[in-house]
Design a protein around this motif. Structure first.
Motif, PDB file in Angstrom:
ATOM      1  N   ILE A   1     -18.119  18.510  40.594  1.00  0.00           N
ATOM      2  CA  ILE A   1     -16.604  18.724  39.768  1.00  0.00           C
ATOM      3  C   ILE A   1     -16.780  18.307  38.363  1.00  0.00           C
ATOM      4  N   PHE A   2     -16.023  19.553  38.008  1.00  0.00           N
ATOM      5  CA  PHE A   2     -16.247  20.115  36.344  1.00  0.00           C
ATOM      6  C   PHE A   2     -14.934  19.639  36.048  1.00  0.00           C
ATOM      7  N   MET A  60      -2.434  12.642  40.885  1.00  0.00           N
ATOM      8  CA  MET A  60      -2.682  13.788  41.519  1.00  0.00           C
ATOM      9  C   MET A  60      -3.834  14.624  41.293  1.00  0.00           C
ATOM     10  N   SER A  61      -5.067  14.776  41.404  1.00  0.00           N
ATOM     11  CA  SER A  61      -6.245  14.876  41.658  1.00  0.00           C
ATOM     12  C   SER A  61      -7.005  14.238  42.873  1.00  0.00           C
ATOM     13  N   MET A  62      -6.460  12.867  43.362  1.00  0.00           N
ATOM     14  CA  MET A  62      -7.351  11.951  44.534  1.00  0.00           C
ATOM     15  C   MET A  62      -7.568  12.576  45.309  1.00  0.00           C
ATOM     16  N   ARG A  63      -5.845  12.938  46.052  1.00  0.00           N
ATOM     17  CA  ARG A  63      -6.118  13.475  46.700  1.00  0.00           C
ATOM     18  C   ARG A  63      -7.010  14.658  47.242  1.00  0.00           C
ATOM     19  N   TRP A  64      -7.012  16.172  46.075  1.00  0.00           N
ATOM     20  CA  TRP A  64      -8.038  16.510  46.427  1.00  0.00           C
ATOM     21  C   TRP A  64      -9.683  16.450  46.462  1.00  0.00           C
ATOM     22  N   ILE A 106     -12.814  16.038  49.324  1.00  0.00           N
ATOM     23  CA  ILE A 106     -14.418  16.600  48.780  1.00  0.00           C
ATOM     24  C   ILE A 106     -15.505  14.992  48.921  1.00  0.00           C
ATOM     25  N   ARG A 107     -14.820  14.413  48.729  1.00  0.00           N
ATOM     26  CA  ARG A 107     -15.780  12.745  49.136  1.00  0.00           C
ATOM     27  C   ARG A 107     -16.218  13.655  50.657  1.00  0.00           C
ATOM     28  N   ASP A 108     -14.703  13.214  50.999  1.00  0.00           N
ATOM     29  CA  ASP A 108     -15.430  13.554  52.617  1.00  0.00           C
ATOM     30  C   ASP A 108     -16.200  14.559  53.143  1.00  0.00           C
ATOM     31  N   LYS A 109     -16.478  15.433  52.660  1.00  0.00           N
ATOM     32  CA  LYS A 109     -17.376  16.412  53.595  1.00  0.00           C
ATOM     33  C   LYS A 109     -18.771  16.512  52.287  1.00  0.00           C
ATOM     34  N   SER A 110     -18.415  15.803  51.275  1.00  0.00           N
ATOM     35  CA  SER A 110     -19.886  15.526  50.578  1.00  0.00           C
ATOM     36  C   SER A 110     -20.933  14.257  50.498  1.00  0.00           C
ATOM     37  N   VAL A 150     -15.354   4.633  44.764  1.00  0.00           N
ATOM     38  CA  VAL A 150     -16.056   4.948  45.477  1.00  0.00           C
ATOM     39  C   VAL A 150     -15.995   6.083  44.984  1.00  0.00           C
ATOM     40  N   ILE A 151     -15.053   7.157  44.477  1.00  0.00           N
ATOM     41  CA  ILE A 151     -14.612   8.067  45.038  1.00  0.00           C
ATOM     42  C   ILE A 151     -15.780   8.966  44.207  1.00  0.00           C
ATOM     43  N   PHE A 152     -16.680   8.712  43.492  1.00  0.00           N
ATOM     44  CA  PHE A 152     -17.366   9.184  42.999  1.00  0.00           C
ATOM     45  C   PHE A 152     -19.206   9.037  42.396  1.00  0.00           C
ATOM     46  N   ASP A 153     -19.729   9.473  43.068  1.00  0.00           N
ATOM     47  CA  ASP A 153     -21.214   8.705  42.887  1.00  0.00           C
ATOM     48  C   ASP A 153     -21.810   8.295  41.576  1.00  0.00           C
TER      49      ASP A 153
END
Length: 130
Positions: free
Chosen positions: A9-10, A55-59, A63-67, A91-94
């Motif tokens: 994610i950029f 506002m960006s967390m749901r989006w 992505i987290r669920d699919k990656s 834990v949203i990002f690795d």
């Protein structure tokens, strides 16, 4: 999830949206990464970094669920947004990379509380980072 799905994610800075990521995007895609861009309303002066992160967390969670692995790369204020998202969900990002991220006054001015929160996050990840 049996197949590997690595996502980057950029999140760009205020004034040159997408400029730094467009140079790297094709290289990452050739290496098998999915590439997403977190866009935010750079023209609004009444919105805070915290609001943008919320506002960006749901989006980001979708992505987290699919990656299998999500890397966040933020440039400038984009890095601040990523750190705030990390504060909301550790834990949203690795992995997280920030480039030229301001920790003091910027067009989206952070309060002293926000700056201390970012420092706390960084220290919890790596005590040597500050």
């Amino acid at each position: 999830m049996s197949e590997t799905n690595r996502t980057i994610i950029f999140c760009s800075d205020l004034w040159r949206e997408g400029y730094f990521s467009s140079l790297m995007e094709k290289k990452f895609q050739r290496s098998g990464f999915q590439v997403q861009h977190l866009a935010y309303p750079t023209y609004r002066k009444d919105i805070s970094i915290g609001n943008i992160a919320e506002m960006s967390m749901r989006w980001a969670e979708q992505i987290r669920d699919k990656s299998t692995h999500v890397t966040f790369i933020g440039h400038g204020v984009g890095g601040r947004i990523g750190l705030e998202m990390l504060a909301l969900n550790p834990v949203i990002f690795d992995s997280v990379v920030t480039i030229a991220t301001p920790y003091g006054p910027s067009p989206l001015i952070a309060s002293a509380v926000e700056i201390e929160a970012f420092r706390s996050i960084l220290q919890s990840v790596s005590p040597l980072s500050l």
